[in-house]
Design a protein around this motif. Structure first.
Motif, mmCIF file in Angstrom:
data_model
loop_
_atom_site.group_PDB
_atom_site.id
_atom_site.type_symbol
_atom_site.label_atom_id
_atom_site.label_comp_id
_atom_site.label_asym_id
_atom_site.label_seq_id
_atom_site.Cartn_x
_atom_site.Cartn_y
_atom_site.Cartn_z
ATOM 1 N N LYS A 185 -36.205 21.969 18.408
ATOM 2 C CA LYS A 185 -35.274 21.785 19.528
ATOM 3 C C LYS A 185 -34.047 20.994 19.068
ATOM 4 C CE LYS A 185 -36.251 18.657 22.662
ATOM 5 N NZ LYS A 185 -35.086 17.726 22.617
ATOM 6 N N GLU A 186 -34.275 19.938 18.293
ATOM 7 C CA GLU A 186 -33.161 19.127 17.810
ATOM 8 C C GLU A 186 -32.281 19.894 16.826
ATOM 9 O OE1 GLU A 186 -32.279 15.887 18.810
ATOM 10 O OE2 GLU A 186 -33.649 16.569 20.383
ATOM 11 N N LEU A 187 -32.904 20.721 15.984
ATOM 12 C CA LEU A 187 -32.129 21.499 15.020
ATOM 13 C C LEU A 187 -31.236 22.524 15.718
ATOM 14 C CD1 LEU A 187 -34.754 22.090 12.173
ATOM 15 C CD2 LEU A 187 -32.710 20.654 12.081
ATOM 16 N N ARG A 188 -31.660 23.001 16.862
ATOM 17 C CA ARG A 188 -30.842 23.964 17.611
ATOM 18 C C ARG A 188 -29.557 23.327 18.152
ATOM 19 N NH1 ARG A 188 -35.983 26.151 19.200
ATOM 20 N NH2 ARG A 188 -36.035 24.903 21.114
ATOM 21 N N LYS A 189 -29.487 22.001 18.114
ATOM 22 C CA LYS A 189 -28.251 21.320 18.489
ATOM 23 C C LYS A 189 -27.208 21.406 17.373
ATOM 24 C CE LYS A 189 -30.645 17.952 21.447
ATOM 25 N NZ LYS A 189 -30.947 16.492 21.654
ATOM 26 N N PHE A 190 -27.674 21.677 16.158
ATOM 27 C CA PHE A 190 -26.779 21.757 14.999
ATOM 28 C C PHE A 190 -26.449 23.198 14.626
ATOM 29 C CE2 PHE A 190 -29.099 17.771 14.445
ATOM 30 C CZ PHE A 190 -28.090 16.884 14.137
ATOM 31 N N SER A 225 -48.033 19.908 16.336
ATOM 32 C CA SER A 225 -47.313 21.015 16.971
ATOM 33 C C SER A 225 -46.219 20.486 17.896
ATOM 34 C CB SER A 225 -48.289 21.902 17.751
ATOM 35 O OG SER A 225 -48.996 21.141 18.726
ATOM 36 N N LYS A 226 -46.479 19.349 18.519
ATOM 37 C CA LYS A 226 -45.482 18.744 19.404
ATOM 38 C C LYS A 226 -44.256 18.302 18.612
ATOM 39 C CE LYS A 226 -44.915 15.016 22.811
ATOM 40 N NZ LYS A 226 -45.598 13.882 23.501
ATOM 41 N N GLU A 227 -44.483 17.696 17.449
ATOM 42 C CA GLU A 227 -43.360 17.241 16.614
ATOM 43 C C GLU A 227 -42.573 18.417 16.052
ATOM 44 O OE1 GLU A 227 -44.541 13.002 14.661
ATOM 45 O OE2 GLU A 227 -45.735 14.711 14.046
ATOM 46 N N ILE A 228 -43.286 19.493 15.686
ATOM 47 C CA ILE A 228 -42.615 20.686 15.168
ATOM 48 C C ILE A 228 -41.696 21.279 16.236
ATOM 49 C CG2 ILE A 228 -42.968 23.066 14.400
ATOM 50 C CD1 ILE A 228 -45.555 22.067 13.028
#
Length: 245
Positions: A211-216, A203-206
């Motif tokens: 969060k990282e995808l929201r940068k794109f 769940s932490k990795e998801i």
């Protein structure tokens, strides 16, 4: 040095022989073959006795997983370009050295098509026109890409917070920010079926990946792309329904 072929290994067994045999067409004074190994048995160091590559380097060192190992290899590489293979993958001779030496388009990276053997053999052809949206819908595996080493200085190394998606994020950045060129040829037979296929994201990795995808992508784009990915997966499933597993 024009190119470093990186093979990251951990107890690869006989798979390493197939991969090394496949890169013999790349043997050249301008190419180094670099094995970054974390095997229990370091006898793999002696494997070049069977192949006699012009420039062969073996490094045995501990690591914290495949992306840490790949990051270590990046720091060790001497080539202007880096090409990553895993043990068991097979490079297909596509005149890569001539492409790298003679390209006049000032591309930052090159990518080719692959055959994916897992869970059944099929060719995956990537379009000449790829951007971050198409990468989201259809991942481009790192075995398809040859990238300038200095791009890692600009984009950063593989994100070791992720166990199986760090190359995916890097490739998103690559296609979003830099100029790539399709060589429009088969470059690799990807064995597949390794760690990433069995690993279940925590769940932490998801949460971290989202969060990282929201940068794109903005929230609306992510919702639309999520629906598009479901539809794309459904279409692929229908297309491959009668193929063996």
């Amino acid at each position: 040095m024009l190119l470093t072929v990186v093979i990251v290994t951990k107890n690869p067994g006989s798979d390493i022989f197939a991969t090394l045999a496949s890169v013999l067409p790349l043997d050249d004074e301008s190419v180094e073959i670099l094995i970054k190994d974390n095997s229990d048995d370091t006898s793999i160091e002696e494997i070049n006795g069977s192949f006699q590559f012009t420039n062969f380097r073996y490094v045995h060192s501990p690591d914290d997983g495949i992306y840490d190992a790949m990051n270590q290899a990046i720091n060790l590489a001497n080539g202007e370009y880096i090409y990553f293979l895993n043990a068991g993958d097979t490079y297909i001779d596509c005149d890569l050295l001539n492409i790298l030496k003679n390209d006049q388009t000032e591309a930052d990276f090159f990518y080719g098509n692959i055959v994916n053997l897992y869970p059944f053999a099929r060719q995956i052809s990537y379009s000449k026109y790829i951007n971050k949206y198409t990468v989201y819908l259809r991942r481009v595996c790192h075995q398809a890409i040859v990238v300038k080493k200095d791009l890692f200085d600009q984009l950063g190394l593989f994100d070791t917070n992720l166990s199986v998606n760090a190359d995916y994020l890097f490739i998103l950045r690559l296609f979003d920010q830099f100029k790539g060129k399709s060589i429009q040829k088969l470059i690799c037979i990807y064995k597949g079926g390794g760690f990433s296929y069995d690993y279940e994201l925590t769940s932490k990795e998801i949460a971290y990946l989202r969060k990282e995808l929201r940068k794109f992508f903005n929230p609306i784009e992510l919702k639309l792309l999520s629906v598009g990915k479901i539809l794309f997966s459904w279409m692929v499933s229908i297309k491959n329904f009668n193929k063996p597993t």
